[in-house]
Design an enzyme around this catalytic site. Structure first.
Site, PDB file in Angstrom:
ATOM      1  N   LEU A  23     -34.685 -24.027   1.897  1.00  0.00           N
ATOM      2  CA  LEU A  23     -36.137 -23.936   2.025  1.00  0.00           C
ATOM      3  C   LEU A  23     -36.819 -24.540   0.804  1.00  0.00           C
ATOM      4  O   LEU A  23     -37.938 -25.034   0.890  1.00  0.00           O
ATOM      5  CB  LEU A  23     -36.568 -22.475   2.154  1.00  0.00           C
ATOM      6  CG  LEU A  23     -36.217 -21.761   3.453  1.00  0.00           C
ATOM      7  CD1 LEU A  23     -36.582 -20.300   3.358  1.00  0.00           C
ATOM      8  CD2 LEU A  23     -36.941 -22.398   4.626  1.00  0.00           C
ATOM      9  N   GLY A  24     -36.165 -24.445  -0.313  1.00  0.00           N
ATOM     10  CA  GLY A  24     -36.786 -24.960  -1.520  1.00  0.00           C
ATOM     11  C   GLY A  24     -35.863 -24.794  -2.696  1.00  0.00           C
ATOM     12  O   GLY A  24     -34.803 -24.173  -2.605  1.00  0.00           O
ATOM     13  N   GLN A  25     -36.292 -25.385  -3.794  1.00  0.00           N
ATOM     14  CA  GLN A  25     -35.458 -25.334  -4.979  1.00  0.00           C
ATOM     15  C   GLN A  25     -36.350 -25.186  -6.192  1.00  0.00           C
ATOM     16  O   GLN A  25     -37.425 -25.773  -6.260  1.00  0.00           O
ATOM     17  CB  GLN A  25     -34.635 -26.620  -5.087  1.00  0.00           C
ATOM     18  CG  GLN A  25     -33.704 -26.631  -6.267  1.00  0.00           C
ATOM     19  CD  GLN A  25     -32.604 -27.644  -6.085  1.00  0.00           C
ATOM     20  OE1 GLN A  25     -32.706 -28.525  -5.245  1.00  0.00           O
ATOM     21  NE2 GLN A  25     -31.562 -27.521  -6.866  1.00  0.00           N
ATOM     22  N   GLY A  26     -35.910 -24.406  -7.118  1.00  0.00           N
ATOM     23  CA  GLY A  26     -36.716 -24.218  -8.320  1.00  0.00           C
ATOM     24  C   GLY A  26     -35.847 -24.076  -9.533  1.00  0.00           C
ATOM     25  O   GLY A  26     -34.636 -24.299  -9.477  1.00  0.00           O
ATOM     26  N   GLY A  27     -36.482 -23.701 -10.604  1.00  0.00           N
ATOM     27  CA  GLY A  27     -35.770 -23.609 -11.863  1.00  0.00           C
ATOM     28  C   GLY A  27     -34.640 -22.599 -11.825  1.00  0.00           C
ATOM     29  O   GLY A  27     -33.631 -22.768 -12.493  1.00  0.00           O
TER      30      GLY A  27
ATOM     31  N   ASP B 111     -46.312 -16.003 -12.780  1.00  0.00           N
ATOM     32  CA  ASP B 111     -46.009 -17.327 -12.238  1.00  0.00           C
ATOM     33  C   ASP B 111     -46.839 -17.588 -10.992  1.00  0.00           C
ATOM     34  O   ASP B 111     -46.331 -18.040  -9.972  1.00  0.00           O
ATOM     35  CB  ASP B 111     -44.518 -17.401 -11.920  1.00  0.00           C
ATOM     36  CG  ASP B 111     -44.042 -18.845 -11.803  1.00  0.00           C
ATOM     37  OD1 ASP B 111     -44.760 -19.750 -12.282  1.00  0.00           O
ATOM     38  OD2 ASP B 111     -42.961 -19.065 -11.231  1.00  0.00           O
TER      39      ASP B 111
END
Ligand SMILES: *[C@@H]1O[C@H](CO)[C@@H](O)[C@H](O)[C@H]1NC(C)=O
Ligand SMILES: *[C@@H]1O[C@H](CO)[C@@H](O)[C@H](O)[C@H]1NC(C)=O
Ligand SMILES: *[C@@H]1O[C@H](CO)[C@@H](O)[C@H](O)[C@H]1NC(C)=O
Ligand SMILES: *[C@@H]1O[C@H](CO)[C@@H](O)[C@H](O)[C@H]1NC(C)=O
Ligand SMILES: *[C@@H]1O[C@H](CO)[C@@H](O)[C@H](O)[C@H]1NC(C)=O
Ligand SMILES: *[C@@H]1O[C@H](CO)[C@@H](O)[C@H](O)[C@H]1NC(C)=O
Ligand SMILES: *[C@@H]1O[C@H](CO)[C@@H](O)[C@H](O)[C@H]1NC(C)=O
Length: 689
Positions: A359-363, A478
């Protein structure tokens, strides 16, 4: 703990019961199928002359083969192996255990030249193989004239008698013989239409079942057509049945076999097949007794050892958890609904973390969509990248996240920790993140005004909950469009509490180990100095979200000479044309008053001085229209760093060049973190909860 001890005691009692029951109830048997009989049986059988093994049969008395005289002969053929037929105190009948056995044999008693047959053949349980001298004639190979009837004979036999002695009922009967040829019980077979030794050849199957527990013997007889014919089924009714306590007659270790005799009249006594099944008495040999003891003692010992190891481990874990309050133990002992997921299940749910499910990628890691088939529940699994710095702190924060429940927060369903890998499981948000709807949609697909207003109201109420209503006062740290998820009804759901933290807890947060959280445009200027997120910095982030929702632009969008969205809006405000900032894609489909309110509120929240920003309580009231929008000065005020004067401080002197000041001068800002965050979280516009 108490339960464990009870469980243990219960187990031991159960174990002893099982062993005891096994002792008494066990029916371990050994079966021997004998025949057809060739000369190889001489090896294992005690064939006492003149008995022979010939013509595929045990010839209990002499066969017609050879030139023996057939008259006045006796013989024995026994399986040359003893069986333990009873166990226990030889004096106390009650405590003796008696072995059961079943046997069946195919026999042919043949009268020679249609002459009158004699004397008989027996199935014998004997304490020794020796054939008594003088056991021919009426003595059937069992006893002789001087020993008949003596208990020292220690034998039991089922006789098939073909010659009438004065103590016999007839010349065609069956009898139970105990130490004597005078039967304890006789049954004439003529009543059953059976002739043991007719003219011609007849085969009979004899079944002898002995139940050692009930001390009961039964004998069945049925004719079989030919030797090669299938064995007939055992008749329902025995021809003879009797009580019989082997333990008071035979030696503990006894033989099974046959005996027979001829007298002045002769017959051939041929056994053609023989099956023998004998119960192996528990403890019948030392090995199995040792095994039993091993079982009775060893199993509890092993279980206790395992338990001890388990308890030691448990206590070690508990001790470790106590010595470090932030560790997983704390998380595990949490009350409430979030649950620990099995890694296996999450792996399955996400199809082994398939790229297609991403679905997504982050830090911090990657978010996958998953499906829990049992519950038919769609989930979002956030898989943190392998080596998490400050993991313990992070887990401690999770304990807080765990307890946060609000209709505008993404619900945490549970977590999983395996092999230093941490996974958080959230409700799946079918409508993804806010940024995807605001920045990527066309005029037709973009969020309409009402939904936008609903979204920011939801975010405000979630923020208020975090800041005030939840007893531990949490800051989100955040806040940004990609962290605002939309549920199926387009309700805002604040996600990613990975950076949330209790204000009251002054411990260094996970996030701070990595640098100031957030993303350019969302970060309050003071954060570059304090590296600490506060409720005020959250409000700053909320202001940025407000502006982007209304303007449809990212906070760092460069518009004309303005490097940040907020500066452009502020300029429009000063020039009295703030409504020009409203997203073009909305056309005129928006409420002017509301748009103005959101824009001014956005500017108010973006006040460079933290203390000047509105509190969430006021924000809620302004959004609901019950409070007027605060006065926003025409020029963006200067940011003055008061608490840390000196070379480290910098100030924003005018709204026209303040963007340059966002360049980190001497703060905890990490350029590395920055670039990674931008690339990771925004390059694909994907959502990370
Ligand atoms: C029975 O077997 C034992 C050894 O197994 C042997 O010594 C003995 O002679 C055998 N008895 C007969 C009668 O064959
Ligand atoms: C048969 O009997 C005769 C005399 O009675 C004897 O010499 C002979 O050895 C016997 N044969 C066998 C095989 O026993
Ligand atoms: C003998 O046969 C009976 C009935 O078929 C059975 O219940 C019993 O267990 C058998 N006993 C042995 C020792 O095999
Ligand atoms: C002996 O046992 C075998 C196998 O169960 C069976 O086929 C056969 O009929 C039995 N024979 C007798 C005489 O009971
Ligand atoms: C049976 O009869 C035949 C002839 O009739 C005779 O040769 C044989 O010896 C007899 N057998 C016995 C065992 O009497
Ligand atoms: C057997 O046969 C003999 C002679 O053939 C006869 O005398 C006798 O009665 C028969 N016995 C039976 C039981 O049939
Ligand atoms: C009977 O058998 C015993 C041995 O079992 C023996 O000592 C005795 O002499 C025999 N008696 C007769 C009359 O053969």
């Amino acid at each position: 703990m108490k339960g464990l001890v009870l469980w243990l005691i219960g187990f031991l009692i159960l174990h002893l019961m099982v062993v005891a029951i096994a002792e008494t109830r066990e029916l371990k048997t050994k079966t021997y199928p004998f025949g057809p009989f060739d000369s190889s049986y001489y090896d294992n059988f005690a064939v006492i002359k003149p008995a022979t093994i010939s013509n595929d049969a045990l010839q209990i008395t002499p066969d017609s083969v050879g030139n023996f005289s057939l008259n006045d002969r006796s013989g024995r053929i026994l399986f040359n192996q003893t069986f333990k037929l009873w166990d226990g105190d030889s004096k106390k009948i009650a405590v003796r255990k008696v072995a059961s056995f079943n046997t069946s044999f195919l026999i042919n008693v043949f009268r020679v030249n249609n002459s009158v047959p004699g004397e008989g053949v027996t199935f014998l349980i004997a304490s020794d193989t020796a054939l008594p001298p003088g056991s021919s004639g009426q003595y059937l190979g069992l006893t002789n004239s001087s020993t008949d009837g003596l208990s020292s004979n220690k034998l039991v036999a089922i006789e098939l008698d073909t010659f009438k002695q004065d103590f016999d009922p007839d010349d065609n009967h069956i009898g139970l013989n105990i130490n004597s040829v005078r039967s304890k019980k006789t049954v004439s077979l003529s009543d059953f239409g059976i002739q043991i030794a007719p003219n011609g050849t007849k085969f009979y199957v004899v079944w002898i079942d002995y139940d050692g527990q009930n001390k009961w013997i039964q004998v069945f007889l049925e004719e079989q057509d030919e030797v090669s014919s299938p064995t007939p089924s055992k008749p329902a009714k025995p021809v003879l049945s009797s009580d019989l306590d082997l333990s008071s007659i035979v030696k503990q270790d006894a033989y099974f076999g046959f005996s027979g005799s001829t007298g002045s009249h002769v017959q051939l006594n041929c056994v053609l097949r023989w099956n023998l099944t004998v119960q192996i008495l528990p403890g019948a040999n030392k090995g199995s007794k040792l095994f039993k003891i091993g079982l009775a003692v060893g199993v509890p010992v092993v279980v206790l050892s395992l338990l001890a190891i388990g308890l030691t481990y448990y206590w070690y874990r508990k001790w470790k958890a106590r010595s470090d309050p932030n560790i997983l133990g704390a998380l595990k002992s949490l009350p409430g609904t979030p649950r620990e997921f099995k890694f296996r299940d999450l792996k399955k749910a996400t199809n082994n973390f398939d790229e297609k499910h991403k679905l997504g990628q982050g830090g911090f890691g990657v978010v996958y969509k998953g499906l829990l088939p049992k519950e038919n529940l769609e989930i979002a699994v956030k898989k943190f990248s392998g080596d998490i710095k400050g993991k313990d702190d992070f887990l401690a924060e999770l304990t807080i996240i765990n307890r946060l429940r609000h209709k505008h927060l993404v619900p945490l369903l549970g977590w999983c920790h395996k092999n230093a890998m941490l996974l958080l499981v959230y409700d799946y948000m079918p409508n993804g993140s806010l940024d995807a709807h605001i920045f990527c949609g066309s005029e037709k697909t973009t969020l309409n005004w009402n939904l936008r207003y609903k979204v920011v109201s939801g975010v405000a109420s979630a923020l208020h909950y975090l800041h005030n209503e939840y007893d531990q006062k949490v800051v989100h740290r955040d806040l940004k469009a990609s962290n605002i998820m939309l549920d199926s009804n387009f309700n805002a759901r604040l996600g990613d509490f990975g950076l949330a933290r209790a204000i009251e807890n002054e411990k260094t947060s996970y996030a701070e180990l990595e640098g100031v959280p957030g993303t350019m445009g969302y970060i309050a200027p003071e954060c570059f100095h304090t590296a600490k997120a506060t409720r005020e910095s959250d409000v700053y982030g909320f202001g940025a979200v407000l502006l982007e929702v209304v303007c449809g632009q990212r906070p760092w969008t460069k518009i004309g000479e303005f490097l940040l969205l907020v500066d452009w809006v502020w300029c429009l405000h000063r020039e009295g044309r703030i409504l020009e900032a409203v997203d073009e894609r909305l056309g005129s489909d928006y409420v002017v008053e509301e748009a103005e309110r959101l824009l001014l509120l956005g500017l108010a929240c973006s006040h460079p001085i933290a203390s000047e920003r509105p509190k969430t309580q006021a924000i809620l009231q302004i959004l609901s229209g019950s409070m007027a929008v605060p006065h926003v000065p025409p020029f963006k005020p200067a940011f003055v760093w008061t608490s840390m004067p000196g070379p480290d401080s910098f100030s924003i002197t005018s709204s026209f060049n303040n963007t340059a000041d966002l360049t980190p001068a001497s703060s905890g800002w990490s350029p590395h973190y920055f670039s990674r965050d931008v690339q990771g979280e925004f390059s694909d516009g994907s959502a990370l909860m």
